[in-house]
Design a protein around this motif. Structure first.
Motif, PDB file in Angstrom:
ATOM      1  N   GLU A 237       7.656 -76.535  -1.204  1.00 28.40           N
ATOM      2  CA  GLU A 237       7.520 -76.553   0.244  1.00 28.40           C
ATOM      3  C   GLU A 237       7.157 -77.930   0.765  1.00 28.40           C
ATOM      4  O   GLU A 237       6.741 -78.821   0.024  1.00 28.40           O
ATOM      5  CB  GLU A 237       6.434 -75.548   0.666  1.00 28.40           C
ATOM      6  CG  GLU A 237       5.066 -75.906   0.145  1.00 28.40           C
ATOM      7  CD  GLU A 237       4.166 -74.705  -0.101  1.00 28.40           C
ATOM      8  OE1 GLU A 237       4.645 -73.571   0.003  1.00 28.40           O
ATOM      9  OE2 GLU A 237       2.993 -74.942  -0.410  1.00 28.40           O
TER      10      GLU A 237
ATOM     11  N   VAL B  60      -9.313 -81.055  16.886  1.00 29.08           N
ATOM     12  CA  VAL B  60     -10.057 -79.896  17.391  1.00 29.08           C
ATOM     13  C   VAL B  60      -9.359 -78.611  16.940  1.00 29.08           C
ATOM     14  O   VAL B  60      -9.980 -77.729  16.360  1.00 29.08           O
ATOM     15  CB  VAL B  60     -10.156 -79.957  18.921  1.00 29.08           C
ATOM     16  CG1 VAL B  60     -10.871 -78.732  19.466  1.00 29.08           C
ATOM     17  CG2 VAL B  60     -10.895 -81.228  19.344  1.00 29.08           C
ATOM     18  N   TRP B  61      -8.058 -78.519  17.165  1.00 27.09           N
ATOM     19  CA  TRP B  61      -7.276 -77.386  16.684  1.00 27.09           C
ATOM     20  C   TRP B  61      -6.533 -77.841  15.439  1.00 27.09           C
ATOM     21  O   TRP B  61      -5.591 -78.619  15.515  1.00 27.09           O
ATOM     22  CB  TRP B  61      -6.265 -76.906  17.740  1.00 27.09           C
ATOM     23  CG  TRP B  61      -6.905 -76.094  18.808  1.00 27.09           C
ATOM     24  CD1 TRP B  61      -7.102 -74.754  18.774  1.00 27.09           C
ATOM     25  CD2 TRP B  61      -7.435 -76.540  20.051  1.00 27.09           C
ATOM     26  NE1 TRP B  61      -7.715 -74.340  19.940  1.00 27.09           N
ATOM     27  CE2 TRP B  61      -7.936 -75.426  20.729  1.00 27.09           C
ATOM     28  CE3 TRP B  61      -7.516 -77.814  20.671  1.00 27.09           C
ATOM     29  CZ2 TRP B  61      -8.533 -75.510  21.979  1.00 27.09           C
ATOM     30  CZ3 TRP B  61      -8.106 -77.895  21.911  1.00 27.09           C
ATOM     31  CH2 TRP B  61      -8.609 -76.758  22.547  1.00 27.09           C
ATOM     32  N   ARG B  62      -6.941 -77.336  14.323  1.00 27.92           N
ATOM     33  CA  ARG B  62      -6.341 -77.786  13.059  1.00 27.92           C
ATOM     34  C   ARG B  62      -5.186 -76.873  12.697  1.00 27.92           C
ATOM     35  O   ARG B  62      -5.249 -75.655  12.860  1.00 27.92           O
ATOM     36  CB  ARG B  62      -7.379 -77.760  11.947  1.00 27.92           C
ATOM     37  CG  ARG B  62      -8.493 -78.744  12.188  1.00 27.92           C
ATOM     38  CD  ARG B  62      -9.409 -78.822  11.015  1.00 27.92           C
ATOM     39  NE  ARG B  62     -10.557 -79.613  11.319  1.00 27.92           N
ATOM     40  CZ  ARG B  62     -11.596 -79.758  10.505  1.00 27.92           C
ATOM     41  NH1 ARG B  62     -11.601 -79.160   9.343  1.00 27.92           N
ATOM     42  NH2 ARG B  62     -12.616 -80.500  10.872  1.00 27.92           N
ATOM     43  N   SER B  63      -4.132 -77.485  12.147  1.00 30.56           N
ATOM     44  CA  SER B  63      -2.966 -76.704  11.784  1.00 30.56           C
ATOM     45  C   SER B  63      -2.462 -77.162  10.428  1.00 30.56           C
ATOM     46  O   SER B  63      -2.461 -78.351  10.125  1.00 30.56           O
ATOM     47  CB  SER B  63      -1.886 -76.888  12.859  1.00 30.56           C
ATOM     48  OG  SER B  63      -0.674 -76.306  12.437  1.00 30.56           O
ATOM     49  N   ARG B  64      -2.067 -76.217   9.605  1.00 29.16           N
ATOM     50  CA  ARG B  64      -1.452 -76.522   8.308  1.00 29.16           C
ATOM     51  C   ARG B  64      -0.185 -75.692   8.224  1.00 29.16           C
ATOM     52  O   ARG B  64      -0.244 -74.470   8.118  1.00 29.16           O
ATOM     53  CB  ARG B  64      -2.396 -76.181   7.161  1.00 29.16           C
ATOM     54  CG  ARG B  64      -1.841 -76.526   5.784  1.00 29.16           C
ATOM     55  CD  ARG B  64      -2.894 -76.250   4.734  1.00 29.16           C
ATOM     56  NE  ARG B  64      -2.451 -76.669   3.411  1.00 29.16           N
ATOM     57  CZ  ARG B  64      -1.784 -75.897   2.562  1.00 29.16           C
ATOM     58  NH1 ARG B  64      -1.474 -74.671   2.904  1.00 29.16           N
ATOM     59  NH2 ARG B  64      -1.401 -76.361   1.375  1.00 29.16           N
ATOM     60  N   ARG B  65       0.942 -76.351   8.310  1.00 27.30           N
ATOM     61  CA  ARG B  65       2.209 -75.644   8.404  1.00 27.30           C
ATOM     62  C   ARG B  65       2.994 -75.873   7.119  1.00 27.30           C
ATOM     63  O   ARG B  65       3.128 -77.013   6.674  1.00 27.30           O
ATOM     64  CB  ARG B  65       2.983 -76.201   9.594  1.00 27.30           C
ATOM     65  CG  ARG B  65       4.107 -75.347  10.062  1.00 27.30           C
ATOM     66  CD  ARG B  65       4.615 -75.820  11.383  1.00 27.30           C
ATOM     67  NE  ARG B  65       3.776 -75.358  12.475  1.00 27.30           N
ATOM     68  CZ  ARG B  65       4.167 -75.367  13.737  1.00 27.30           C
ATOM     69  NH1 ARG B  65       5.340 -75.825  14.058  1.00 27.30           N
ATOM     70  NH2 ARG B  65       3.367 -74.950  14.691  1.00 27.30           N
ATOM     71  N   CYS B  66       3.513 -74.795   6.533  1.00 25.65           N
ATOM     72  CA  CYS B  66       4.274 -74.886   5.284  1.00 25.65           C
ATOM     73  C   CYS B  66       5.697 -74.399   5.526  1.00 25.65           C
ATOM     74  O   CYS B  66       5.886 -73.280   6.021  1.00 25.65           O
ATOM     75  CB  CYS B  66       3.645 -73.998   4.201  1.00 25.65           C
ATOM     76  SG  CYS B  66       1.950 -74.420   3.845  1.00 25.65           S
ATOM     77  N   VAL B  67       6.662 -75.198   5.152  1.00 26.60           N
ATOM     78  CA  VAL B  67       8.065 -74.828   5.300  1.00 26.60           C
ATOM     79  C   VAL B  67       8.690 -74.818   3.913  1.00 26.60           C
ATOM     80  O   VAL B  67       8.646 -75.831   3.202  1.00 26.60           O
ATOM     81  CB  VAL B  67       8.826 -75.831   6.187  1.00 26.60           C
ATOM     82  CG1 VAL B  67      10.239 -75.349   6.430  1.00 26.60           C
ATOM     83  CG2 VAL B  67       8.096 -76.052   7.502  1.00 26.60           C
ATOM     84  N   ALA B  68       9.261 -73.701   3.523  1.00 25.37           N
ATOM     85  CA  ALA B  68       9.901 -73.618   2.212  1.00 25.37           C
ATOM     86  C   ALA B  68      11.084 -74.580   2.166  1.00 25.37           C
ATOM     87  O   ALA B  68      11.895 -74.634   3.092  1.00 25.37           O
ATOM     88  CB  ALA B  68      10.376 -72.188   1.961  1.00 25.37           C
TER      89      ALA B  68
ATOM     90  N   ALA C 155      15.470 -70.576  14.446  1.00 29.08           N
ATOM     91  CA  ALA C 155      14.397 -71.001  15.351  1.00 29.08           C
ATOM     92  C   ALA C 155      14.956 -71.863  16.463  1.00 29.08           C
ATOM     93  O   ALA C 155      15.871 -72.659  16.246  1.00 29.08           O
ATOM     94  CB  ALA C 155      13.329 -71.763  14.573  1.00 29.08           C
ATOM     95  N   LEU C 156      14.386 -71.695  17.641  1.00 33.88           N
ATOM     96  CA  LEU C 156      14.726 -72.582  18.762  1.00 33.88           C
ATOM     97  C   LEU C 156      13.951 -73.870  18.571  1.00 33.88           C
ATOM     98  O   LEU C 156      12.752 -73.870  18.547  1.00 33.88           O
ATOM     99  CB  LEU C 156      14.295 -71.943  20.076  1.00 33.88           C
ATOM    100  CG  LEU C 156      15.162 -70.838  20.641  1.00 33.88           C
ATOM    101  CD1 LEU C 156      14.494 -70.249  21.857  1.00 33.88           C
ATOM    102  CD2 LEU C 156      16.536 -71.341  21.007  1.00 33.88           C
TER     103      LEU C 156
ATOM    104  N   VAL D  21      10.683 -76.740  13.635  1.00 33.32           N
ATOM    105  CA  VAL D  21       9.462 -76.030  13.258  1.00 33.32           C
ATOM    106  C   VAL D  21       8.331 -77.001  12.984  1.00 33.32           C
ATOM    107  O   VAL D  21       7.194 -76.593  12.828  1.00 33.32           O
ATOM    108  CB  VAL D  21       9.683 -75.129  12.033  1.00 33.32           C
ATOM    109  CG1 VAL D  21      10.723 -74.088  12.335  1.00 33.32           C
ATOM    110  CG2 VAL D  21      10.059 -75.925  10.809  1.00 33.32           C
TER     111      VAL D  21
END
Lengths: 486, 178
Positions: free
Chosen positions: B102, B110-118, B148-149, B152
């Motif tokens: 991935e 402040v807003w933490r994000s961890r996004r995983c894309v295969a 997806a529009l 990602v």
């Protein structure tokens, strides 16, 4: 071999564009007329607004004329070709085998004129790849026959078991929901045009009459309560009417790997959705339906015309007995079984977070009462805080997730229950997010997103302990595999 | 007249670029400047548009002795300075990593994000840049999956060479995982 014939849309295209503009503008026309008749004489600026709007309307029809003159299409042996545009010309070629869905839409006016819209979708998530609005019914039948024959949509087989909804079912479906919110928005929108006469009427007539009978404070509360009841009642009636109109003659038939849906009283819709395009199945249970053992089913696919439906998904059926819902979901996902799910709980800290959130809402509501009842608004706080606590506890009890038979499931909702099911092999990407407070509490949300063009298709689990959120995120992609997923 | 034409050399064997698979990578430090100047320009434009509105519209009902329309300038300048200050924290929080399965994007203060894309799900990758990015020689890499529009995820602050390496590594690696 006959040469493909290049065709134009029907001339009624121009009329339909004019009609659409007039419909959008109708609200303003009615509001200004109402303000003039019932108010203290229309403000000149509002009539200027109307005249300007009319001028804009004339200019809005010009693009429709250009569209009619510059839009042509043809169907060859293997593709649908479309030419459009005056200044920015476009030539679009859609291979027939890429076509996933062909929808025919017939509105009331369109039916009277003998025309309809044909909308063609592929696997792309950006809405209709081709929108042939409008063509004659005969042309629509010809297009549908050719496009469905040569596309990836299998031919219609003899009808198998169908799901239908009679008038009684539709009235029940509408009666167990309430669209008071839409009524509220409509009234607020109208209010800006009839502000002064409305306030005059309310203070000088209604409240004065009420104060003959009860004390001033009670008069406010009683009139406020009656207004609220009125909103809810009208919203309830509106819900019944719109449900019957939208789903009259509802029929859902599975046929050769496709779900064929027909519905609509004035605007008739016929659509065929390939089962393999469906990404997520969702079950919604409004509180009244839940009490009677009913639910509503939605399916989210990679592309959908129905942006007016809840979250952009396809409403599979307006209402179905929960005990029968498994028959329909098993058509889409044979391995899915929503019975006997062992729901895992999220972190108990969600009770505290929910309580704080609802307290904040309670404070805002009390603050809104301050101008009306002044310090007495503080009396509303204790009951609201108690309700907030119980709501937070109930929310924690409902929130849950599960992985079962290759599906990721989530459940949420106090008033209206939501259950989502997503096959793990359709997960395209995952996200783990933390807001400021979740970071301090070591909590996180996890989302699994399929090949869907809408937010509604994703499955989200909130307020998980960070470690568990990380484990779920890693295992989802590991189990998802590397299939294309559409 | 004969010309000695050298034989066309055989094409070099394709070597998959190495993107330090598995290790979290940081963005190019110049992205901080892009964000900082972007914040100043964005809020500056907002001030130019909204400021006169506050002067013209609110002036109608306001008493000039009590109220002077300074709300918009205060808000715009405050957010511009906040954007300037937070750029460094944003830079330290932004990482990306390409593992065997991935692409992982982590960001947020402040807003933490961890996004995983295969990797196998990636349909195509865009490399794009705005005027500020080009001023500092940087590009953004946008990842697209089926259905997806829009993208990602988008990785800002990469040099063009690095962006190409990453794109090749993901798309070539995608075939290995298909």
């Amino acid at each position: 071999m006959t040469m493909p014939e290049r065709k134009r849309l029907h001339p009624a295209t121009i009329l339909m564009a004019a009609g659409k503009f007039g419909k959008d503008f109708l609200f303003g026309i009615v509001a200004v007329i109402g303000a003039t008749m019932f108010g203290k004489g229309g403000d000149r600026s509002e009539w200027i607004f109307l005249v300007l709007g009319g001028a804009i309307g004339v200019f809005a029809i010009i693009p429709a004329i250009f569209k009619y003159l510059n839009f042509t299409y043809e169907i060859t042996n293997d593709s649908l070709n479309i030419w459009s545009g005056l200044f920015f010309k476009q030539n679009r070629t859609i291979p027939l085998e890429r076509i996933q869905n062909v929808t025919v839409k017939k509105g009331v006016i369109q039916n009277l004129l003998g025309v309809c819209s044909v909308m063609i979708e592929t696997a792309s998530g950006a809405g209709a790849e081709a929108d042939l609005s409008v063509v004659t019914h005969a042309e629509a039948d010809r297009l549908v026959q050719i496009l469905r024959r040569d596309s990836s949509i299998p031919a219609e087989e003899s009808p198998s078991a169908a799901f239908t909804a009679g008038l009684k079912d539709l009235i029940m479906a509408g009666a167990t929901q309430n669209k008071a919110g839409i009524i509220f928005i409509f009234v607020v929108g109208l209010f800006q045009y009839v502000q002064e006469p409305a306030i005059d009427f309310f203070t000088k007539r209604v409240l004065k009459n009420a104060e003959h009978w009860v004390a001033s404070t009670s008069a406010y509360l009683i009139v406020g309560g009656l207004l609220l009841f009125g909103f809810l009642f009208v919203g309830w009636l509106w819900s019944i009417v719109t449900t019957v109109i939208a789903y009259y003659g509802f029929r859902l038939e599975p046929s050769a790997g496709v779900l064929r849906i027909r519905r609509g009283l004035f605007t008739q819709l016929q659509t065929a959705v390939p089962l393999h395009r469906i990404q997520t199945v969702r079950m919604h249970e409004p509180i009244l339906q839940r009490m009677m053992g009913y639910c509503v089913l939605f399916a989210d696919s990679a592309a959908s015309f129905e942006d007016k439906q809840a979250g952009g998904a396809i409403q599979l059926i307006p209402m179905i007995r929960k005990s029968n819902a498994g028959d329909l979901t098993s058509l889409i996902f044979p391995a899915l079984n929503l019975a006997d799910v062992e729901w895992q709980k999220v972190s108990p800290l969600t009770v505290r977070r929910g309580f704080i959130r609802y307290c904040f809402t309670s404070l805002v509501l009390s603050g809104m009462l301050l101008p009306l009842v002044h310090a007495k608004a503080l009396f509303a706080l204790p009951p609201l805080l108690i309700i907030s606590w119980f709501a937070a506890k109930k929310r924690y009890e409902v929130l849950g997730y599960a992985t079962k038979d290759g599906f990721l499931l989530s459940r949420s909702g106090i008033w209206k229950r939501y259950i989502s099911a997503l096959p793990v092999d359709r997960v395209q990407w995952t996200a783990r997010t933390q807001d400021f407070f979740q970071t301090r509490l070591n909590l996180a949300n996890v989302s699994a997103v399929p090949a869907s063009s809408t937010m509604a298709g994703r499955v989200e689990i909130v307020d998980l302990p960070l470690e568990i959120a990380s484990q779920i995120q890693e295992s989802l992609l590991r189990d998802a595999g590397d299939a294309a997923g559409v | 007249m004969d010309f000695d034409i050298a034989p066309t050399p055989a094409p070099a064997p394709f070597v998959k670029p190495v993107i330090d698979e598995g290790r979290a990578q940081q963005l190019d430090p110049k992205i901080k400047r892009v964000w900082q100047y972007g914040s100043l320009i964005g809020w500056g434009i907002t001030l130019l548009i909204a400021g006169p509105f506050e002067l013209l519209i609110l002036r109608k009902g306001a008493d000039w002795n009590i109220y002077f329309p300074i709300f918009t300038p205060i808000v715009c300048i405050s957010f511009a300075l906040l954007g300037w200050w937070i750029a460094d924290k944003q830079y330290r929080a932004w990482t990306y990593a390409l593992t065997s399965h991935e692409l992982v994007l982590s960001h947020g203060v402040v807003w933490r994000s961890r996004r995983c894309v295969a990797r196998g799900k990636v349909q195509h990758i865009d490399i794009n840049s705005g005027p500020l990015d080009r001023r500092f020689g940087l590009v953004n890499v946008s990842i697209y999956v089926a259905g997806a529009l829009g993208s990602v995820g988008s990785i800002p602050g990469l040099t063009p060479g690095r962006a190409e390496e990453l794109r090749t590594a993901i798309l070539v690696g995608r075939d290995d995982h298909a």
